[in-house]
Design an enzyme around this catalytic site. Structure first.
Site, PDB file in Angstrom:
ATOM      1  N   GLU A  47       0.810  -1.224   0.000  1.00 34.44           N
ATOM      2  CA  GLU A  47       0.000   0.000   0.000  1.00 34.44           C
ATOM      3  C   GLU A  47       0.841   1.271   0.000  1.00 34.44           C
ATOM      4  O   GLU A  47       0.416   2.327  -0.428  1.00 34.44           O
ATOM      5  CB  GLU A  47      -0.928  -0.018   1.230  1.00 34.44           C
ATOM      6  CG  GLU A  47      -2.003   1.025   1.193  1.00 34.44           C
ATOM      7  CD  GLU A  47      -3.191   0.654   2.072  1.00 34.44           C
ATOM      8  OE1 GLU A  47      -3.560  -0.534   2.094  1.00 34.44           O
ATOM      9  OE2 GLU A  47      -3.745   1.555   2.729  1.00 34.44           O
TER      10      GLU A  47
ATOM     11  N   ASP B  24      -2.618  -3.288   3.002  1.00 34.35           N
ATOM     12  CA  ASP B  24      -3.073  -3.398   4.387  1.00 34.35           C
ATOM     13  C   ASP B  24      -4.270  -4.334   4.479  1.00 34.35           C
ATOM     14  O   ASP B  24      -5.072  -4.442   3.549  1.00 34.35           O
ATOM     15  CB  ASP B  24      -3.477  -2.026   4.949  1.00 34.35           C
ATOM     16  CG  ASP B  24      -2.279  -1.119   5.153  1.00 34.35           C
ATOM     17  OD1 ASP B  24      -1.137  -1.579   4.898  1.00 34.35           O
ATOM     18  OD2 ASP B  24      -2.472   0.041   5.547  1.00 34.35           O
TER      19      ASP B  24
ATOM     20  N   TYR C 136       4.003   4.499  12.932  1.00 34.39           N
ATOM     21  CA  TYR C 136       2.889   4.895  12.070  1.00 34.39           C
ATOM     22  C   TYR C 136       1.803   5.616  12.878  1.00 34.39           C
ATOM     23  O   TYR C 136       1.309   5.083  13.876  1.00 34.39           O
ATOM     24  CB  TYR C 136       2.330   3.627  11.439  1.00 34.39           C
ATOM     25  CG  TYR C 136       1.335   3.850  10.345  1.00 34.39           C
ATOM     26  CD1 TYR C 136       1.726   4.406   9.130  1.00 34.39           C
ATOM     27  CD2 TYR C 136       0.004   3.498  10.510  1.00 34.39           C
ATOM     28  CE1 TYR C 136       0.812   4.586   8.117  1.00 34.39           C
ATOM     29  CE2 TYR C 136      -0.916   3.667   9.506  1.00 34.39           C
ATOM     30  CZ  TYR C 136      -0.507   4.223   8.307  1.00 34.39           C
ATOM     31  OH  TYR C 136      -1.413   4.409   7.306  1.00 34.39           O
TER      32      TYR C 136
END
Length: 689
Positions: free
Chosen positions: A8, A107, A314
């Site tokens: 992704e 993901d 993240y």
DNA sequence: GCAAGGTC
């Protein structure tokens, strides 16, 4: 044999390549897109990272003229997919040409599946023979990734279809209602008015709160406090047990009859433990950042930057529970190398056992936000450091011991000989006795109160009573951080979009300031929608959509059927709006008109309004009684002007706020001749355009 | 020029 792995984002591609190649992958550029390549015997693997969605949905070209197309035509119009990441698609197709195997490694969620299917379809255009597989993992750890690549699954088409249903419904509803309301109010071009499944309910929350405030009737009340002295320690204030006196005379009578002699009738000390905070997910992080003055969209931008620099993990996560696989000791060891935070990290590391706190939301998307690297304070911008430090300190706090607080409550009776009775006072306070985690994470920490050692039957002396006059307060406006929490609670938006949805309300001129105040335009749009198209203003539309998407993902419903039912519902709503078209346009225009009133004219009492000159195209403030009254004031020519419903303390002329993307909000008195403008730091009003 | 959702 050759294969391509599609992830992704670039970061994930790099990591997957490193894990599968034991660090031997090399980087090449394909149309300037990084591709990670490695060889295992006969097998060559390329790993490419996308940038999220590579396609978006839109209507065909012929629908693009807002005035030429009736909004209702959009409801049954085709929805097409158009490329938004051209160079990535080119690189993807170039690298996928001729491979035998395509592995989708996006993901593991609904949007991820859709991103993967879109990529797959783009690959099929150039390579129809390749076998397509899905690698599923919920964390980019070596064991999970290796496991996933040893046990491929199939593409979960139903899940991707659920995502497509969302895309279609959002576009159809959003575009149709956006255009309808913009056309009805003649707000076209860059000042168009937007409507959407998430933004409109969010605006409605802000507007509902503002209406409560406007309807709130302020009531005066009185409170009595008194200063006491003792023979032991410092003087202290205690409060009368009657929280609010609604009658001033009653309060005054008590104050004027209070005696001097007081006695402690009760004294209670309690100790309690305060647990350390849960790990940060996006919402908790943004709420914390908001409380130190960083807006969510700004804090998010900084966090994304720190993530790209490798300093924090993240930042878009729902999870508030550290996964077992997270190396807490390793992170502490890294932090120990920090000049500013190293000592604190060392202390946590020296604990016998590391027991992290857990939040309520357990998800497998990503680990909670934590530091991943160290940096010297001076090498970051102050705001970046503020965010980094907050993330690092939060991490430390989640591993730190309990704090403990000592609370005290004392009750005091004061003799009032002239009234022949006693009046009761009390004192409540708390202080930290064991710092625990508060040493590491002190944001929002309350100042310690004085905790005396007074005991029952001790005597105190009333030195001075004080009568305070107060007013009841309307419910508070939402701060940006609070609104994000509210959105999460109601299921509106996602961790990645909530901050931008709120930012959008600002950009559209629906709201201003923080705490958030809706403009008259925002109130007008929201109220019109609530009265005439209620569905789009409530969170239930999203709840229903989530439900339908689950059914699609489970194979119990078809995407087309869900989208078509939604289309029919929208048709009903639009027909109603069109039937009431005149009222709708009047109400919004009224909002726009009211938004232009900045106050009352000091000379004639009529309205002062923002006007745009036909001749010069410049805007200014003028009196509604023109030409009888010629009162006028200049305005800066950039940004939006917001009426504040306040007047200048010095010259009584109305004040306005100027907001723009480029500059900080700026409050100014409209009168250029106002004495406040003479002072040095506030003389920017004149001639500034 | 529209929405919301990914990511930069």
């Amino acid at each position: 044999m050759a294969r391509i792995i599609v992830s992704e984002k670039d970061n994930a591609a790099k990591r997957i390549a490193a894990i599968l190649s034991n660090g031997k992958a090399t980087t090449i550029k394909s149309y300037n897109v990084p591709v990670y390549v490695f060889q295992n015997g006969e097998e060559k693997t390329s790993v490419i990272g996308l940038k999220g969605h590579i396609l978006k949905v839109d209507f065909p070209e012929k629908y693009s003229n807002w005035q030429g197309v009736k909004p209702i035509e959009l409801i049954d119009a085709d929805v097409v997919k158009v490329p938004t990441q051209k160079s990535i698609i080119k690189a993807l197709q170039k690298e996928a040409k001729g491979v035998e195997q395509v592995i989708i490694a996006t993901d593991f969620d609904r949007e991820g599946e859709l991103i993967g299917v879109d990529a797959m379809n783009k690959i099929k255009e150039v390579n129809s023979k390749a076998k397509i597989k899905r690698a599923r993992f919920s964390a980019l750890t070596e064991s999970e990734v290796k496991e996933a690549f040893n046990n491929f699954e199939d593409i979960y088409v139903n899940l991707a279809n659920a995502g497509e249903a969302r895309q279609d419904i959002d576009l159809i509803w959003g575009a149709t209602l956006t255009r309808f309301i913009s056309l009805a109010s003649k707000r076209l071009g860059k000042h168009f008015l937007s409507v959407g499944r998430v933004q409109s309910p969010t605006l409605a929350i802000v507007v509902a709160r503002e209406k409560e405030r406007r309807a709130f009737i302020v009531k005066p009340y009185w409170q009595i406090k008194a200063l006491f002295s003792t023979d032991q320690k410092e003087d202290f204030f205690a409060q009368h047990k009657t929280d609010k006196f609604w009658n001033e005379e009653e309060a005054k009578e008590i104050v004027s009859n209070l005696g001097k002699a007081g006695v402690i009738t009760d004294s209670k000390k309690t100790k309690k433990q305060i647990s350390p905070p849960a790990p940060f997910n996006t919402t908790a992080f943004l709420a914390a950042a908001s409380s130190v003055g960083l807006s969510p969209s700004y804090a998010m931008r900084i966090a994304e930057g720190l993530y790209m620099e490798g300093l924090i993990s993240y930042p878009r996560v729902d999870n508030t529970v550290y996964p077992e696989s997270l190396d807490l000791k390793g992170i502490l060891t890294i932090l120990k190398g920090s000049k500013e935070l190293g000592d604190l990290a060392g202390e946590i590391l020296a604990q016998k056992k590391l027991t992290p706190t857990r939040g309520k939301k357990k998800a497998t998307d990503h680990p909670p936000i934590h530091p991943t690297g160290v940096v010297v304070k001076d090498s970051l911008k102050p705001q970046e450091w503020k965010v980094y430090e907050m993330v690092a300190r939060r991490f430390l706090a989640t591993l730190a011991p309990f704090a403990s607080m000592e609370s005290l409550r004392i009750d005091i009776d004061v003799e009032c000989p002239s009234l022949k009775r006693k009046e009761s006072f009390f004192l409540q306070g708390s202080r930290v006795v064991e710092e625990g985690w508060l040493k590491y994470y002190g944001y929002g920490r309350k100042k310690d109160d004085v905790v005396t050692n007074l005991k029952k039957d001790d005597n105190v002396l009333l030195i001075k009573p004080i009568l305070e006059s107060k007013e009841t307060q309307p419910p508070q406006r939402y701060g940006q951080g609070r609104l994000i929490q509210e959105m999460e609670k109601l299921g509106l938006g996602t961790k990645s979009t909530r901050h931008s949805i709120i930012q959008n309300l600002y950009d559209r001129g629906y709201v201003h300031s923080d705490p958030i105040v809706p403009t008259e335009l925002g109130v007008g749009v929201s109220e019109t929608l609530r009265k005439n198209a209620e569905a789009i203003t409530t969170p239930e539309l999203t709840a229903q959509l989530e439900n339908d998407m689950d059914l699609i993902a489970e194979g119990k419903e078809k995407k087309d059927s869900v989208v078509n039912i939604s289309r029919e519902m929208l048709k009903g709503i639009l027909e109603n709006l069109e039937k009431r078209g005149e009222e709708v346009s009047q109400e919004i225009k009224e909002g726009i008109r009211e938004g232009k009133i900045v106050g009352k004219c000091l000379k004639c009492g009529n309205e002062l309004r923002i006007i745009r000159s036909r001749k010069t195209k410049k805007r200014f403030v003028g009196c509604a009684s023109y030409p009888d009254c010629k009162t006028a004031f200049p305005l800066p020519q950039f940004g939006d002007v917001i009426a504040l419903d306040e007047v200048c303390e010095v010259c009584k002329t109305p004040k306005v706020k100027i907001v723009s993307n480029r500059k900080k909000p700026w409050v100014l008195c409209l009168n250029p001749a106002c004495p406040t403008k003479k002072t040095s730091d506030n003389n920017k009003t004149d001639g500034r355009e």
